[in-house]
Design a protein around this motif. Structure first.
Motif, PDB file in Angstrom:
ATOM      1  N   THR A 142      17.274  -9.281  -0.229  1.00 42.31           N
ATOM      2  CA  THR A 142      16.644  -9.191  -1.400  1.00 42.31           C
ATOM      3  C   THR A 142      17.116  -8.296  -2.260  1.00 42.31           C
ATOM      4  OG1 THR A 142      15.383  -7.361  -0.269  1.00 42.31           O
ATOM      5  CG2 THR A 142      14.350  -9.625  -0.113  1.00 42.31           C
ATOM      6  N   GLN A 143      16.485  -8.469  -3.760  1.00 43.59           N
ATOM      7  CA  GLN A 143      17.191  -7.371  -4.816  1.00 43.59           C
ATOM      8  C   GLN A 143      16.654  -6.059  -4.851  1.00 43.59           C
ATOM      9  OE1 GLN A 143      19.023  -8.223  -7.195  1.00 43.59           O
ATOM     10  NE2 GLN A 143      19.180 -10.454  -7.541  1.00 43.59           N
ATOM     11  N   SER A 144      15.430  -5.634  -3.852  1.00 40.80           N
ATOM     12  CA  SER A 144      14.976  -4.573  -3.673  1.00 40.80           C
ATOM     13  C   SER A 144      14.114  -4.667  -2.554  1.00 40.80           C
ATOM     14  CB  SER A 144      13.919  -4.329  -5.002  1.00 40.80           C
ATOM     15  OG  SER A 144      12.996  -4.947  -4.841  1.00 40.80           O
ATOM     16  N   LEU A 145      13.671  -3.486  -2.030  1.00 36.69           N
ATOM     17  CA  LEU A 145      12.776  -3.213  -0.722  1.00 36.69           C
ATOM     18  C   LEU A 145      11.875  -2.141  -1.044  1.00 36.69           C
ATOM     19  CD1 LEU A 145      14.599  -1.458   2.201  1.00 36.69           C
ATOM     20  CD2 LEU A 145      15.802  -1.718   0.040  1.00 36.69           C
ATOM     21  N   GLN A 146      10.625  -2.425  -0.503  1.00 34.03           N
ATOM     22  CA  GLN A 146       9.593  -1.230  -0.353  1.00 34.03           C
ATOM     23  C   GLN A 146       9.682  -0.773   0.960  1.00 34.03           C
ATOM     24  OE1 GLN A 146       6.204  -3.432  -2.329  1.00 34.03           O
ATOM     25  NE2 GLN A 146       6.559  -2.418  -4.202  1.00 34.03           N
ATOM     26  N   TYR A 147       9.262   0.702   0.784  1.00 32.69           N
ATOM     27  CA  TYR A 147       9.111   1.385   2.153  1.00 32.69           C
ATOM     28  C   TYR A 147       7.927   2.606   1.932  1.00 32.69           C
ATOM     29  CZ  TYR A 147      12.341   4.807   0.343  1.00 32.69           C
ATOM     30  OH  TYR A 147      12.729   5.827  -0.586  1.00 32.69           O
ATOM     31  N   VAL A 148       7.341   2.921   3.050  1.00 37.75           N
ATOM     32  CA  VAL A 148       6.210   3.915   2.998  1.00 37.75           C
ATOM     33  C   VAL A 148       6.926   5.094   3.350  1.00 37.75           C
ATOM     34  CG1 VAL A 148       4.183   4.605   3.932  1.00 37.75           C
ATOM     35  CG2 VAL A 148       4.505   2.092   3.409  1.00 37.75           C
ATOM     36  N   LYS A 149       6.710   6.113   2.317  1.00 35.25           N
ATOM     37  CA  LYS A 149       7.044   7.523   2.557  1.00 35.25           C
ATOM     38  C   LYS A 149       6.230   8.389   3.214  1.00 35.25           C
ATOM     39  CE  LYS A 149      10.610  10.591   0.620  1.00 35.25           C
ATOM     40  NZ  LYS A 149      11.430  10.625  -0.565  1.00 35.25           N
ATOM     41  N   GLU A 150       6.305   9.226   4.006  1.00 38.13           N
ATOM     42  CA  GLU A 150       5.250  10.251   4.494  1.00 38.13           C
ATOM     43  C   GLU A 150       5.176  11.366   3.611  1.00 38.13           C
ATOM     44  OE1 GLU A 150       4.255  13.478   8.175  1.00 38.13           O
ATOM     45  OE2 GLU A 150       5.352  11.501   8.597  1.00 38.13           O
ATOM     46  N   GLY A 151       3.885  11.486   3.125  1.00 37.94           N
ATOM     47  CA  GLY A 151       3.858  12.800   2.260  1.00 37.94           C
ATOM     48  C   GLY A 151       3.545  14.089   3.189  1.00 37.94           C
ATOM     49  N   LYS A 166     -15.422  17.089  16.368  1.00 42.81           N
ATOM     50  CA  LYS A 166     -14.016  17.030  16.516  1.00 42.81           C
ATOM     51  C   LYS A 166     -13.121  17.290  15.339  1.00 42.81           C
ATOM     52  CE  LYS A 166     -14.500  15.678  20.683  1.00 42.81           C
ATOM     53  NZ  LYS A 166     -15.908  15.527  20.630  1.00 42.81           N
ATOM     54  N   PRO A 167     -12.167  18.222  15.012  1.00 50.70           N
ATOM     55  CA  PRO A 167     -11.558  18.564  13.675  1.00 50.70           C
ATOM     56  C   PRO A 167     -10.651  17.336  13.337  1.00 50.70           C
ATOM     57  CG  PRO A 167     -10.402  19.571  15.663  1.00 50.70           C
ATOM     58  CD  PRO A 167     -11.361  18.811  16.187  1.00 50.70           C
ATOM     59  N   GLU A 168     -10.743  17.079  12.067  1.00 51.28           N
ATOM     60  CA  GLU A 168      -9.966  15.922  11.467  1.00 51.28           C
ATOM     61  C   GLU A 168      -8.574  16.414  10.780  1.00 51.28           C
ATOM     62  OE1 GLU A 168     -10.789  12.599   7.905  1.00 51.28           O
ATOM     63  OE2 GLU A 168     -12.195  13.736   8.245  1.00 51.28           O
ATOM     64  N   SER A 169      -7.749  15.771  11.087  1.00 53.29           N
ATOM     65  CA  SER A 169      -6.229  16.178  10.270  1.00 53.29           C
ATOM     66  C   SER A 169      -6.453  14.932   9.231  1.00 53.29           C
ATOM     67  CB  SER A 169      -5.238  15.878  11.498  1.00 53.29           C
ATOM     68  OG  SER A 169      -5.475  16.559  12.585  1.00 53.29           O
ATOM     69  N   SER A 170      -5.192  15.367   8.509  1.00 54.69           N
ATOM     70  CA  SER A 170      -4.998  14.374   7.193  1.00 54.69           C
ATOM     71  C   SER A 170      -3.669  14.079   7.058  1.00 54.69           C
ATOM     72  CB  SER A 170      -5.542  15.204   5.941  1.00 54.69           C
ATOM     73  OG  SER A 170      -4.972  16.070   5.789  1.00 54.69           O
ATOM     74  N   ILE A 171      -3.507  12.999   6.402  1.00 54.99           N
ATOM     75  CA  ILE A 171      -1.850  12.591   6.266  1.00 54.99           C
ATOM     76  C   ILE A 171      -1.837  11.708   4.826  1.00 54.99           C
ATOM     77  CG2 ILE A 171      -1.789  10.687   7.580  1.00 54.99           C
ATOM     78  CD1 ILE A 171       1.087  11.286   8.414  1.00 54.99           C
ATOM     79  N   SER A 172      -0.997  12.149   4.007  1.00 56.69           N
ATOM     80  CA  SER A 172      -0.727  11.066   2.870  1.00 56.69           C
ATOM     81  C   SER A 172       0.600  10.240   2.890  1.00 56.69           C
ATOM     82  CB  SER A 172      -0.599  12.101   1.629  1.00 56.69           C
ATOM     83  OG  SER A 172       0.256  12.932   1.496  1.00 56.69           O
ATOM     84  N   PHE A 173       0.463   9.024   2.275  1.00 52.50           N
ATOM     85  CA  PHE A 173       1.600   8.074   2.303  1.00 52.50           C
ATOM     86  C   PHE A 173       1.872   7.880   0.635  1.00 52.50           C
ATOM     87  CE2 PHE A 173       0.011   7.467   6.551  1.00 52.50           C
ATOM     88  CZ  PHE A 173       0.919   7.994   7.469  1.00 52.50           C
ATOM     89  N   SER A 174       3.188   7.705   0.473  1.00 56.14           N
ATOM     90  CA  SER A 174       3.271   6.989  -0.817  1.00 56.14           C
ATOM     91  C   SER A 174       4.268   5.625  -0.580  1.00 56.14           C
ATOM     92  CB  SER A 174       4.038   8.139  -1.871  1.00 56.14           C
ATOM     93  OG  SER A 174       5.198   8.399  -1.327  1.00 56.14           O
ATOM     94  N   LEU A 175       4.127   4.645  -1.537  1.00 55.21           N
ATOM     95  CA  LEU A 175       4.734   3.496  -1.470  1.00 55.21           C
ATOM     96  C   LEU A 175       6.071   3.605  -2.406  1.00 55.21           C
ATOM     97  CD1 LEU A 175       5.148   0.396  -0.367  1.00 55.21           C
ATOM     98  CD2 LEU A 175       3.912  -0.331  -2.296  1.00 55.21           C
ATOM     99  N   GLN A 176       7.206   3.604  -1.715  1.00 51.82           N
ATOM    100  CA  GLN A 176       8.479   3.572  -2.709  1.00 51.82           C
ATOM    101  C   GLN A 176       9.396   2.461  -2.821  1.00 51.82           C
ATOM    102  OE1 GLN A 176       9.567   6.769  -3.833  1.00 51.82           O
ATOM    103  NE2 GLN A 176       7.674   7.658  -2.970  1.00 51.82           N
ATOM    104  N   THR A 177      10.052   2.367  -3.646  1.00 53.34           N
ATOM    105  CA  THR A 177      10.912   1.171  -3.937  1.00 53.34           C
ATOM    106  C   THR A 177      12.297   1.397  -4.188  1.00 53.34           C
ATOM    107  OG1 THR A 177       9.037  -0.228  -5.116  1.00 53.34           O
ATOM    108  CG2 THR A 177      11.385  -0.854  -5.422  1.00 53.34           C
ATOM    109  N   ALA A 178      13.214   0.944  -3.534  1.00 47.92           N
ATOM    110  CA  ALA A 178      14.668   0.995  -3.507  1.00 47.92           C
ATOM    111  C   ALA A 178      15.191  -0.169  -4.115  1.00 47.92           C
ATOM    112  CB  ALA A 178      15.381   1.260  -2.148  1.00 47.92           C
ATOM    113  N   ASN A 179      16.198   0.025  -5.162  1.00 52.38           N
ATOM    114  CA  ASN A 179      16.847  -1.042  -5.859  1.00 52.38           C
ATOM    115  C   ASN A 179      18.281  -1.276  -5.415  1.00 52.38           C
ATOM    116  OD1 ASN A 179      14.548  -1.713  -7.793  1.00 52.38           O
ATOM    117  ND2 ASN A 179      15.000   0.242  -9.020  1.00 52.38           N
TER     118      ASN A 179
END
Length: 391
Positions: A142-151, A166-179
Motif C-alpha cells: 500500500t501507499q501508506s499504513l496506519q498503526y496505533v501508538k500507545e500514549g 477496584k482501582p481503575e487504570s487508564s491508557i491512551s492511544f493515538s492513530l498514526q499514519t506512515a507514508n
C-alpha cells in the motif's frame, strides 16, 4: 558441466538401446550365454554412468546457490536476460533484494577485458552503512499504513480488600499514519560503455548508485523529518525518549558515567539497550579518554577488542550528527516497511539520450518506517561540560 551431463545421458541412452537390441537378437538366435554376458557388461556400465550423472547433477544443483551468495547487485544486472536483450528492447527493469548492511568498496573493482584497458574503476573511500540493519523489515503493498501508538499509561493496580471498589487504570492511544516515500537517482552512461564494458556498469550500480541510495536511507532513518517526502528519523521529536532526567546525569560525570546512567535508566524502564550509535568523532572522544596516570580507559592503540562500552556494542556512522546519540533496543523501537525493493532500470529514451548515444540508469526504492515504541530509544545530546577525563 552441461556438456558432461549431456555426454553421460547420451551414453546411458545408447546402452539402453543396445540392451533392447540384444534382447531381440537373443530371442531370434537363441544364443543365450554370449548375449547374456554382453548384456551384463552393458548393465554394469549403465549403472556406473548413472552414478556419475547423479553426482554431476547434484554438483550442478549446489553451484548456483554458492554463486548467488557472492553476486553483487551490479553483477545480477549485467547477467540478467533483460540486460542482454537491452540492445533490441531498449528498456530493462530488474528488482533485486539487497543485503541490509552495505559494505564499503574502498577497493579496486575491475577485471581485465583486454590490454591495455582495465574494466571498472577505483572507487573513492566509502564508509560501511549499518543503520538500516538495526531495524526489522516487513513487506507491504500500500501507499501508506496506519498503526496505533500507545500514549500515557497510568497503572493503578493495587491490593484490594474483600467487598471493596477496584482501582481503575487508564491508557491512551493515538492513530498514526506512515507514508511510503520514494528514494531514487539516475546516472547516464554512453552506449559505448554498455556495448564494450559491462563491468563498468556493474561497478557503477554497486559502488555508486546502490551505495548512494543506501547512504540516503541510513541518513533518513536518523535525521529524516517525516511528512510526505521524507522518512521520519529516530531523532525526530516523539520517536525517542530523552532519559537524562531519569538517569540523574550530572555535569561532573564522565562520558562513561553518562552512558551507563542512561543504560540503567533504560533497564529500569524494561528496555534492554543493545546498541549505541555515535558519530565517529564522538567515538574518538571516548576512545581517547585516559585516567590520571595517562592510561587509555578503553585499552589504547594496542587493544584488540571491538567498539564496546559497558558491554554495549557501539556503531559509528556519519549519519548520526556529531554531539548526538541513540541508545536502546532498535528492534523494539521501530519497523521498516518495504513497498518496493531496490529496482534497477535502463533506458535510452530519456531526455536527449537518442541524440547523444546515452543510456540512463535508474535505481530506486520505496519504503516507510514507523516508530511504534519511542520508550525503547534513548537519545539526544551526547556531551557533558567538564567531562574531559575518564576519572
Amino acid at each position: 558441466m552441461d556438456e558432461d551431463i549431456k555426454s553421460l545421458t547420451d551414453g546411458i541412452t545408447n546402452i539402453t538401446s543396445r540392451i533392447e537390441a540384444l534382447k531381440g537378437e537373443m530371442a531370434a538366435k537363441g544364443e543365450v550365454s554370449a548375449v547374456q554376458a554382453e548384456m551384463k557388461s552393458l548393465a554394469d556400465k549403465q549403472t556406473e554412468l548413472a552414478r556419475e550423472l547423479t553426482e554431476l547433477r547434484q554438483a550442478q544443483d549446489a553451484a548456483p546457490a554458492a554463486d548467488e551468495g557472492i553476486k553483487s547487485i551490479g553483477q545480477q544486472v549485467i547477467e540478467s536476460k533483460g540486460f542482454k536483450d537491452f540492445a533490441q528492447t531498449r528498456r530493462m527493469t530488474l528488482e533485486v533484494k539487497t543485503p541490509l548492511t552495505t559494505q564499503a568498496s574502498n577497493t579496486v573493482s575491475r577485471g581485465t577485458i583486454g590490454a591495455p584497458y582495465q574494466a571498472g574503476f577505483v572507487s573513492n573511500p566509502e564508509e560501511d552503512l549499518v543503520v538500516e540493519a538495526l531495524f526489522p523489515h516487513v513487506p507491504i503493498n500500500t501507499q501508506s499504513l496506519q498503526y496505533v501508538k500507545e500514549g500515557t499509561f497510568t497503572n493503578n493496580a493495587a491490593l484490594v480488600a474483600e467487598n471493596s471498589q477496584k482501582p481503575e487504570s487508564s491508557i491512551s492511544f493515538s492513530l498514526q499514519t506512515a507514508n511510503v516515500v520514494t528514494l531514487a537517482h539516475i546516472l547516464k552512461v554512453t552506449k559505448q560503455v554498455y556495448d564494450d564494458n559491462p563491468q563498468s556498469i556493474m561497478a557503477l550500480i554497486d559502488h555508486k548508485m546502490r551505495y548512494g541510495l543506501q547512504q540516503v536511507v541510513d541518513r533518513q532513518l536518523i535525521q529524516g523529518q517525516g511528512g510526505s517526502t521524507q522518512l521520519p528519523g529516530a531523532l525526530l521529536s516523539g520517536n525517542y525518549t530523552d532519559y537524562s532526567t531519569a538517569a540523574g546525569v550530572l555535569s561532573t560525570d564522565s562520558l562513561f558515567d553518562f552512558i551507563f546512567k542512561h543504560y540503567t535508566a533504560l533497564a529500569t524502564a524494561a528496555v534492554n539497550a543493545n546498541r549505541l550509535v555515535l558519530n565517529p568523532a564522538d567515538w574518538a572522544e571516548l576512545a581517547l579518554l585516559k585516567d590520571k596516570q595517562g592510561r587509555y580507559l578503553l585499552g589504547g592503540p594496542g587493544a584488540v577488542a571491538g567498539k564496546v562500552v559497558w558491554g554495549i556494542p557501539v556503531l559509528t556512522t556519519s549519519s548520526m550528527p556529531q554531539g548526538k546519540f541513540l541508545l536502546g533496543d532498535f528492534n523494539q523501537a521501530a519497523t521498516i516497511y518495504e513497498r518496493q525493493a531496490l529496482q534497477v532500470a535502463l533506458s535510452d529514451e530519456d531526455d536527449k539520450n537518442f541524440q547523444y548515444n546515452l543510456i540512463t540508469i535508474r535505481v530506486e526504492r520505496r519504503l516507510a518506517v514507523t516508530f511504534e515504541q519511542p520508550l525503547a530509544l534513548d537519545g539526544g545530546d551526547f556531551g557533558l561540560s567538564g567531562s574531559s577525563s575518564g576519572s
